[in-house]
Motif scaffolding. Sequence first.
Motif, PDB file in Angstrom:
ATOM      1  N   GLY A  39       0.182  16.229  90.326  1.00 37.02           N
ATOM      2  CA  GLY A  39       1.155  17.467  90.128  1.00 37.02           C
ATOM      3  C   GLY A  39       1.222  17.827  88.944  1.00 37.02           C
ATOM      4  O   GLY A  39       1.825  18.767  88.292  1.00 37.02           O
ATOM      5  N   PHE A  40       0.807  16.749  87.887  1.00 34.77           N
ATOM      6  CA  PHE A  40       0.720  17.049  86.395  1.00 34.77           C
ATOM      7  C   PHE A  40      -0.487  17.175  85.909  1.00 34.77           C
ATOM      8  O   PHE A  40      -1.326  16.288  86.413  1.00 34.77           O
ATOM      9  N   SER A  41      -0.693  18.013  84.689  1.00 33.04           N
ATOM     10  CA  SER A  41      -2.015  17.864  84.062  1.00 33.04           C
ATOM     11  C   SER A  41      -2.007  16.695  83.160  1.00 33.04           C
ATOM     12  O   SER A  41      -3.121  16.196  82.939  1.00 33.04           O
ATOM     13  N   ARG A  42      -0.887  16.143  82.705  1.00 31.60           N
ATOM     14  CA  ARG A  42      -0.968  14.870  81.709  1.00 31.60           C
ATOM     15  C   ARG A  42       0.321  14.139  82.151  1.00 31.60           C
ATOM     16  O   ARG A  42       1.375  14.458  82.262  1.00 31.60           O
ATOM     17  N   ILE A  43       0.073  12.726  82.111  1.00 32.51           N
ATOM     18  CA  ILE A  43       1.502  11.953  82.336  1.00 32.51           C
ATOM     19  C   ILE A  43       1.383  11.004  81.378  1.00 32.51           C
ATOM     20  O   ILE A  43       0.345  10.375  80.749  1.00 32.51           O
ATOM     21  N   LEU A  44       2.425  10.856  80.315  1.00 29.87           N
ATOM     22  CA  LEU A  44       2.533   9.797  79.196  1.00 29.87           C
ATOM     23  C   LEU A  44       3.461   8.674  79.875  1.00 29.87           C
ATOM     24  O   LEU A  44       4.560   8.932  80.145  1.00 29.87           O
ATOM     25  N   PRO A  73       5.373   8.416  89.609  1.00 30.10           N
ATOM     26  CA  PRO A  73       5.541   9.485  90.271  1.00 30.10           C
ATOM     27  C   PRO A  73       4.811   9.443  91.839  1.00 30.10           C
ATOM     28  O   PRO A  73       3.785   8.759  91.853  1.00 30.10           O
ATOM     29  N   VAL A  74       5.322  10.392  92.677  1.00 27.51           N
ATOM     30  CA  VAL A  74       4.748  10.173  94.119  1.00 27.51           C
ATOM     31  C   VAL A  74       3.556  10.912  94.049  1.00 27.51           C
ATOM     32  O   VAL A  74       2.652  10.632  94.687  1.00 27.51           O
ATOM     33  N   ASN A  75       3.454  12.241  93.310  1.00 27.58           N
ATOM     34  CA  ASN A  75       2.547  12.805  93.458  1.00 27.58           C
ATOM     35  C   ASN A  75       2.058  13.016  91.817  1.00 27.58           C
ATOM     36  O   ASN A  75       2.109  14.036  91.225  1.00 27.58           O
TER      37      ASN A  75
END
Length: 141
Positions: A100-105, A95-97
Amino acid sequence: MTRIDFYTGVANVQAFACRAAQTVYRKEERLLVVLPDDQALQAFSRALWSFGDTSFIAHCEWNAAEAPSSRIWLATHFDIPAGPTVLLNLGEEMPVNPAGFSRILEVVSQEEASRAVARTRYRAYLDLGFDIHHHDMSDAA
């Protein structure tokens, strides 16, 4: 701060991703699933609709009319309006940002190409100062 979880050594990425989507759905969080192309998106959509013998995981494409009321969005890119707070990245890009997410899987298969991409992403997230957690799924059934 965004938490990033790498699940490595996953034998069946689609089944694992369905279970992850189900977990996020049950927690009543909003999830964006990014897939590499339309074919993968359609295959994953079918898997979500038929995930259990007597159940399914409700979802839609990010730009569908019902998207505002759906907790799971499917897309082939990250360029979408704000919405989901959790990202399940099954795509080929980062992801570019990420903030912008609280969590990334991040789901990593047992294939060398997948591991190589994951190593690059891991380093990039680390360089950006994110909180990274690793889960070795190679012994999971």
